[in-house]
Design a protein around this motif. Structure first.
Motif, PDB file in Angstrom:
ATOM      1  N   ASN A  56       0.915  -1.258   0.136  1.00 45.94           N
ATOM      2  CA  ASN A  56       0.111   0.020  -0.012  1.00 45.94           C
ATOM      3  C   ASN A  56       0.742   1.237   0.053  1.00 45.94           C
ATOM      4  OD1 ASN A  56      -2.265   1.895   0.453  1.00 45.94           O
ATOM      5  ND2 ASN A  56      -2.521   1.157   2.397  1.00 45.94           N
ATOM      6  N   TYR A  57       0.817   2.037  -0.955  1.00 48.61           N
ATOM      7  CA  TYR A  57       1.257   3.531  -1.042  1.00 48.61           C
ATOM      8  C   TYR A  57       0.509   4.347  -1.804  1.00 48.61           C
ATOM      9  CZ  TYR A  57       2.749   3.589  -6.035  1.00 48.61           C
ATOM     10  OH  TYR A  57       2.528   3.722  -7.543  1.00 48.61           O
ATOM     11  N   SER A  58       0.721   5.686  -1.279  1.00 44.34           N
ATOM     12  CA  SER A  58      -0.022   6.586  -1.936  1.00 44.34           C
ATOM     13  C   SER A  58       0.837   8.256  -2.054  1.00 44.34           C
ATOM     14  CB  SER A  58      -1.163   6.989  -1.035  1.00 44.34           C
ATOM     15  OG  SER A  58      -0.585   7.240   0.331  1.00 44.34           O
ATOM     16  N   LEU A  59       0.468   8.973  -2.799  1.00 45.76           N
ATOM     17  CA  LEU A  59       0.953  10.308  -2.926  1.00 45.76           C
ATOM     18  C   LEU A  59       0.081  11.134  -1.951  1.00 45.76           C
ATOM     19  CD1 LEU A  59       2.191  10.853  -6.452  1.00 45.76           C
ATOM     20  CD2 LEU A  59       3.694  10.551  -4.607  1.00 45.76           C
ATOM     21  N   GLU A  60       0.712  12.087  -0.943  1.00 38.94           N
ATOM     22  CA  GLU A  60      -0.031  13.005  -0.075  1.00 38.94           C
ATOM     23  C   GLU A  60       0.526  14.368  -0.195  1.00 38.94           C
ATOM     24  OE1 GLU A  60      -0.490  11.208   3.926  1.00 38.94           O
ATOM     25  OE2 GLU A  60      -1.422   9.598   3.036  1.00 38.94           O
ATOM     26  N   LEU A 108       5.729  10.742  -0.978  1.00 36.52           N
ATOM     27  CA  LEU A 108       5.291   9.289  -1.069  1.00 36.52           C
ATOM     28  C   LEU A 108       5.138   8.718   0.357  1.00 36.52           C
ATOM     29  CD1 LEU A 108       5.145   6.353  -2.441  1.00 36.52           C
ATOM     30  CD2 LEU A 108       7.648   6.414  -2.389  1.00 36.52           C
ATOM     31  N   VAL A 121       4.390   5.154   2.234  1.00 36.93           N
ATOM     32  CA  VAL A 121       4.092   3.680   2.198  1.00 36.93           C
ATOM     33  C   VAL A 121       3.649   3.397   3.718  1.00 36.93           C
ATOM     34  CG1 VAL A 121       5.385   1.413   2.145  1.00 36.93           C
ATOM     35  CG2 VAL A 121       5.864   3.531   0.514  1.00 36.93           C
ATOM     36  N   LYS A 122       2.779   2.362   3.816  1.00 33.84           N
ATOM     37  CA  LYS A 122       2.274   2.019   5.114  1.00 33.84           C
ATOM     38  C   LYS A 122       2.560   0.565   5.285  1.00 33.84           C
ATOM     39  CE  LYS A 122      -2.156   4.568   4.292  1.00 33.84           C
ATOM     40  NZ  LYS A 122      -2.023   5.770   5.437  1.00 33.84           N
ATOM     41  N   VAL A 128       8.739   0.615  -4.731  1.00 29.88           N
ATOM     42  CA  VAL A 128       8.011   1.784  -5.198  1.00 29.88           C
ATOM     43  C   VAL A 128       8.762   2.759  -6.062  1.00 29.88           C
ATOM     44  CG1 VAL A 128       6.242   3.716  -4.642  1.00 29.88           C
ATOM     45  CG2 VAL A 128       6.337   1.596  -3.328  1.00 29.88           C
ATOM     46  N   TRP A 161       7.551   8.380   5.210  1.00 31.53           N
ATOM     47  CA  TRP A 161       7.234   9.510   4.454  1.00 31.53           C
ATOM     48  C   TRP A 161       8.447  10.242   3.507  1.00 31.53           C
ATOM     49  CZ3 TRP A 161       4.977  12.818   8.987  1.00 31.53           C
ATOM     50  CH2 TRP A 161       3.500  12.251   9.287  1.00 31.53           C
ATOM     51  N   LYS A 201       4.468  17.077  -1.939  1.00 35.65           N
ATOM     52  CA  LYS A 201       4.102  15.760  -2.172  1.00 35.65           C
ATOM     53  C   LYS A 201       5.135  14.888  -1.375  1.00 35.65           C
ATOM     54  CE  LYS A 201       1.924  16.037  -6.686  1.00 35.65           C
ATOM     55  NZ  LYS A 201       2.279  15.754  -8.253  1.00 35.65           N
ATOM     56  N   GLU A 226       4.238   4.453   8.853  1.00 35.92           N
ATOM     57  CA  GLU A 226       4.402   4.787   7.372  1.00 35.92           C
ATOM     58  C   GLU A 226       5.822   5.423   7.234  1.00 35.92           C
ATOM     59  OE1 GLU A 226      -0.255   6.529   7.170  1.00 35.92           O
ATOM     60  OE2 GLU A 226       1.287   7.920   7.072  1.00 35.92           O
TER      61      GLU A 226
END
Length: 159
Positions: A3-7, A98, A100-101, A122, A153, A96, A151
């Motif tokens: 699970n990863y996202s951009l925040e 990256l 990763v949880k 990633v 960051w 921004k 996470e």
């Protein structure tokens, strides 16, 4: 891929105690041992408790930063309080990230897993953003079901 996202994150400050990592940046076993030994030392000598006493939340930050061509690793907390003597104030940029949880049985396992996924899976595979070398951090956020969770960051820029 995990699970990863951009925040989008506001800039923030972490105050931490650090150590210079001497292993080559590709020597993951050596780096992991240096980091583990450092965390054991700051936990046992009271420096981590000193930081937790001024923390704005319960998060504990494991920060990696290049300073004057040295690879540094810090144990830190998010705080608005003045930094204790010998601690460093680490500024994270607004922008921004990256994210990763993950989780692990121990803090070491969590941090190693997060870094492995972020830098080993990633970042090499993504095409639309890149890490440019600002400080990055693994954030221990708590425990649940016998596991430590958190996470990674990493500040990134669009390609």
């Amino acid at each position: 891929m995990e699970n990863y996202s951009l925040e989008e994150k506001d800039g923030f400050i972490v105050v931490g105690f650090g150590t210079e990592l001497k292993s080559h940046y590709t020597d993951f076993a050596g780096l992991n041992k240096e980091k583990s030994d450092f965390w054991q030392a700051v936990s046992e000598d009271g420096r981590l408790d000193t930081l937790k006493a001024i923390a704005a939340n319960d998060y504990v930050f494991a920060v990696n930063e290049a300073v004057n061509n040295k690879m540094m690793h810090y144990a830190g907390v998010m705080t608005e309080a003045s930094a204790p003597e010998e601690a460093r104030v680490i500024q994270f940029p607004k922008g921004k990230y990256l994210v990763v949880k993950g989780e692990g049985k121990t803090t070491d396992e969590l941090n190693n897993r997060l870094a492995g996924v972020a830098f080993g899976q990633v970042l090499p595979e993504v095409k639309d953003f890149a890490y440019v070398g600002a400080p990055n951090t693994a954030v221990e956020m708590g425990q649940r079901n016998g596991f430590v969770y958190g996470e990674m960051w990493i500040p990134v820029v669009s390609k």
